[in-house]
Design an enzyme around this catalytic site. Structure first.
Site: not given
Ligand code: PLP
Length: 474
Positions: A112
């Site tokens: 993120k």
């Molecule tokens: C947020 C997250 C996801 C999911 O990603 P999306 O964009 O919501 O599909 C998967 N793995 C990790 C480690 C995350 O932080």
């Protein structure tokens, strides 16, 4: 570049307004009106650039006149220059045609950061230009909150309040939020569950007076500016494995809200040579069930060892649904309204074929996740976090089913550092993954947070008090 809403009723906006608005006024999500195209010559040119340069080239196709080139370049240089790997999103080769893309080299060790760090700077820049300030409120079960706090810390025009369920996030996740002592950062431990935190954020937004008085804003992945910077690593990694129209690449993406994989879809729409996109789900498998049956059917969320994927309603799926319905906003509104009422909807056989022409879905349950962490460690020496293992579990299934041929370059996304989920990793491998050196003392650092009751009056006056105090001091 203009943006339109997936519900078809909100005004068309430019990038700057899309950035500040988040959710469209008709309840829809903004998508680009058209996809800019990358020609073979463009791709060849991009393959010689650094990650930050590629990020600049890709993002400027979407940002219109929101930033001048020098500003956008500076944002990308600052963000990706601070990551702890010079490749930013390096690939690790696991077998002849399988790579793992490491997306945990940002400040909070999860993917993120790749978009949130850009978003924080874009917000601050646009707000300064307009002479405005915002109050960001958000709920988190762990990763999003820390990424948002790191991205917004010390930004002059932003106060950020993040709610997490008291005692229900991992110690590493909690400390990543509570040890940021910047005066504009407010970590709030709410006496309740993650759902209570989300409901509290919704209630704050639904109070029109409160929302307007404090200029509330959100940084969840319904914001197009959260998706856009994620397109970049699909481009850099496809080019790194030499993808061409004759020899395209496929991706496996561990999926929750469908944001990350939608960025892959965007890259494919732009002409990046991508063949298959594999949706990897944990035991919360609504999306993989949908891709095999054509029916989206809600079940209760079952907590797993890959908590960032413990989601039933994937908000960004609406962006793909809009294309499935040939960009008919009224049809999308209708189907999602009935989904909210009845907990399910089904698409036609023709639409399912259209979806399956791009996406596959595979589920890896808890036992499968643990077994994959163990097997990958034994076979390659790599220590993977549970989310990355769900992705590799899907990669194995896609290969075994023949869906992805062994000659096809396949890139599986590693979205979090193993040290964020040390208990699950230790249980599977016997090794407790250490935090990177720059975070080695994280659990000993001074914490600052406020514990609040799950009560709208208490929470809203807490926020109002802090914001008013800042205004008086200014
Ligand atoms: C947020 C997250 C996801 C999911 O990603 P999306 O964009 O919501 O599909 C998967 N793995 C990790 C480690 C995350 O932080």
């Amino acid at each position: 570049m203009r943006y339109i809403s997936t519900r078809g009723k909100a005004p068309e906006l430019g990038f700057e307004d899309v950035l500040l608005t988040g959710l469209a006024r008709d309840g829809g999500l903004y998508v680009p009106k058209t996809w800019p195209q990358l020609t073979a010559a463009d791709l060849k040119r991009l393959s010689g650039l650094t990650y930050a340069e590629t990020a600049f080239e890709i993002c400027r196709l979407f940002t219109g006149d929101a930033f001048d080139d020098a500003t956008l370049k500076t944002i990308m240089d600052e963000v990706y220059g601070s990551f702890d790997h010079t490749a930013v999103a390096p690939l690790k080769q696991l077998d002849a045609n399988l790579w793992m893309m490491e997306l945990f080299h940002g400040p909070t060790l999860a993917f993120k950061d790749y978009a949130m760090q850009v978003l924080g700077r874009m917000f601050d820049h646009v707000l300064a230009k307009r002479g405005e300030k915002v109050t960001i409120v958000g709920a988190t079960s762990g990763d999003t909150g820390s990424a948002a706090i790191e991205a917004c810390r010390d930004r002059d025009n932003i106060e950020i309040f993040i709610f997490f369920p008291e005692g229900r996030v991992s110690p590493v996740q909690q400390h990543q939020m509570t040890t940021v002592l910047a005066p504009n950062v407010h970590a709030i431990a709410l006496e309740g569950t993650f759902d209570d935190c989300q409901d509290m954020v919704k209630a704050l937004f639904n109070d029109a007076d409160f929302r307007d008085r404090h200029n509330l804003s959100a940084v969840n992945s319904i914001n197009w500016a959260r998706i856009l910077p994620q397109v970049v690593y699909y481009v850099t990694s496809a080019l790194a494995v030499g993808a061409t129209a004759e020899r395209p690449v496929s991706f496996v993406v561990p999926t929750g809200n469908f944001g990350n994989i939608f960025a892959a879809y965007a890259a494919k729409q732009m002409g990046l040579p991508i063949d298959r996109l594999v949706v990897a789900t944990n035991q919360n498998d609504i999306l993989s069930r949908f891709l095999s049956s054509g029916e989206m059917k809600l079940e209760g969320v079952k907590p797993s060892i890959s908590p960032s994927m413990d989601i039933q309603v994937s908000s960004n799926f609406e962006r793909f649904l809009f294309d499935l319905y040939d960009r008919d906003g009224a049809a999308v509104t209708e189907v999602l309204t009935s989904f909210r009422e009845s907990g399910s909807f089904a698409i036609s056989q023709g639409m399912l074929e259209k979806a399956r022409a791009v996406f596959d879905g595979y589920r890896t349950d808890e036992a499968g996740t643990k077994a994959t962490i163990k097997a990958v460690y034994e076979e390659t020496g790599e220590i993977t976090d549970p989310h990355s293992a769900v992705s590799l579990g899907a990669a194995r299934q896609a290969r075994a089913s023949g869906e992805i041929g062994t000659e096809m370059p396949l890139i599986s996304l590693a979205c979090a550092h193993a040290a964020k989920f040390p208990d699950a990793v230790e249980a599977a491998t016997g090794i407790r993954p250490p935090l990177p050196a720059r975070l080695a003392d994280l659990l000993e650092r001074e914490e600052r947070m406020t514990v609040l009751a799950n009560d709208f009056g208490i929470v809203s006056s807490h926020i109002a008090g802090i914001v008013a105090g800042k205004e008086n001091a200014a």
